[in-house]
Write an enzyme that holds these catalytic residues in place. Structure first.
Site, PDB file in Angstrom:
ATOM      1  CB  SER A 163      -0.973  -0.055   1.185  1.00 28.97           C
ATOM      2  OG  SER A 163      -2.004   0.894   1.041  1.00 28.97           O
ATOM      3  CG  ASP A 258      -6.578  -3.131  -3.665  1.00 26.15           C
ATOM      4  OD1 ASP A 258      -7.229  -2.193  -3.169  1.00 26.15           O
ATOM      5  OD2 ASP A 258      -5.333  -3.173  -3.673  1.00 26.15           O
ATOM      6  CG  HIS A 290      -5.793  -2.303   0.056  1.00 24.91           C
ATOM      7  ND1 HIS A 290      -4.933  -2.142  -1.010  1.00 24.91           N
ATOM      8  CD2 HIS A 290      -5.327  -1.494   1.044  1.00 24.91           C
ATOM      9  CE1 HIS A 290      -3.991  -1.259  -0.683  1.00 24.91           C
ATOM     10  NE2 HIS A 290      -4.208  -0.868   0.562  1.00 24.91           N
TER      11      HIS A 290
END
Length: 318
Positions: A163, A258, A290
């Site tokens: 991320s 995601d 995610h």
């Protein structure tokens, strides 16, 4: 209305809330676990200060069975959390790094960097670069950390993150393309569900417009000096210098469920079709949300993700 109840100024749940009195409430990732020998993975960890001036530390990991003179690939890892939450020292990332090192056989450095909004971007990038410079100070075997002097193979250094941490790994690879770290060969970069964005939706992002409308303001919050969502710091697709990425191969891992999937896919395509000259690889978990692997680390897809990272790293072992 009860005047004693603090009023929320900004609500970025499930990450954090900012109250009008200035109080910052981080909603997860604030627990701290000690470094130790992990009995499940047989991975040993220790903490080390990489910037005494800023009082910033990292957590190092290595297989416990490493012989005294054995050299290992180095994995520098940057945690996610939207640049505003999480830490290398919590149970979530400590567990992930134990598993990652057990599968890959690397020596890993999990970097703590200062968080927004108290420390807005580009501070996290600068702290992360300082950690890389600290790693490079061990090239001649006389640095402050004995594990790195004894075991680090500086011909095989990898950057990785999930991320926002993947965003950091990309930005540092870009910087490595401009500023060489003497004695350090950046062999590859691993981006797991990278936090990239852009002003206009691309591909299937049109199906996530509500999520995008909630997520986009976070960038302005963590990087208030940014030019916006088409700043190359958040949108590498518009970066005219992308072809100067300072490594020879990249692995992009995306999740089919995601909302950032399209950004990762288009980044992979841009590298593959551009003038960079390296090798881009991609892995997609069709049903993966995610950073699912941090919440469910023993599920089949999380295990497959670790194995793919291990294969990516081991291809450079010669």
């Amino acid at each position: 209305m009860d005047s004693t109840v603090p009023e929320v100024a900004y609500d970025f749940s499930p990450l954090l809330r900012i109250y009008k009195d200035g109080y910052i409430e981080r909603l997860r990732g604030t627990d701290i676990v000690p470094c130790r020998l992990d009995p499940e993975t047989n991975v040993l960890s220790k903490d080390a200060v990489y910037s005494p001036e800023l009082n910033l530390s990292c957590r190092l990991y290595r297989p416990h069975s490493t012989s005294p003179d054995k050299k290992l690939p180095v994995l520098v890892y940057y945690h996610g959390g939207g640049f505003c939450i999480e830490t290398p020292f919590n149970s979530r990332y400590n567990g992930h790094l134990n598993s990652l090192v057990a599968v890959t056989g690397v020596i890993a450095i999990s970097v703590d960097y200062r968080l927004a909004p108290e420390h807005p971007l580009p501070i996290a990038y600068d702290d992360s670069w300082t950690a890389l410079q600290w790693l490079a100070s061990h090239v001649n075997g006389d640095g402050p950390e004995e594990w790195l002097n004894s075991h680090a193979d500086f011909g095989q250094v990898f950057l990785a993150g999930d991320s926002a941490g993947a965003n950091i790994a990309h930005q540092l690879a870009m910087r490595c393309g401009q500023e060489k770290l003497s004695g350090v060969n950046l062999a590859g970069v691993i981006l797991v569900h990278p936090y990239f964005g852009g002003k206009e939706p691309i591909g299937a992002e049109v199906e996530f417009l509500e999520v995008k409308s909630r997520a986009d303001p976070l960038w302005h919050f963590v990087c208030p000096a940014s030019s916006g969502l088409d700043d190359p710091l958040i949108n590498p697709l518009v970066d005219p210098k992308l072809d100067s990425l300072g490594c020879s191969k990249v692995l992009v891992i995306i999740g089919g469920k995601d909302f950032l999937r399209e950004r990762g896919w288009h980044y992979y395509e841009k590298l593959s079709k551009g003038g960079w000259g390296g090798v881009a690889e991609i892995m997609e978990g069709k049903d993966d949300e995610h950073v699912f692997h941090l919440s469910d680390p023993t599920c089949e897809n999380a295990v497959a993700l670790l194995k793919r990272i291990a294969a990516f790293i081991s291809n450079d072992k010669a």
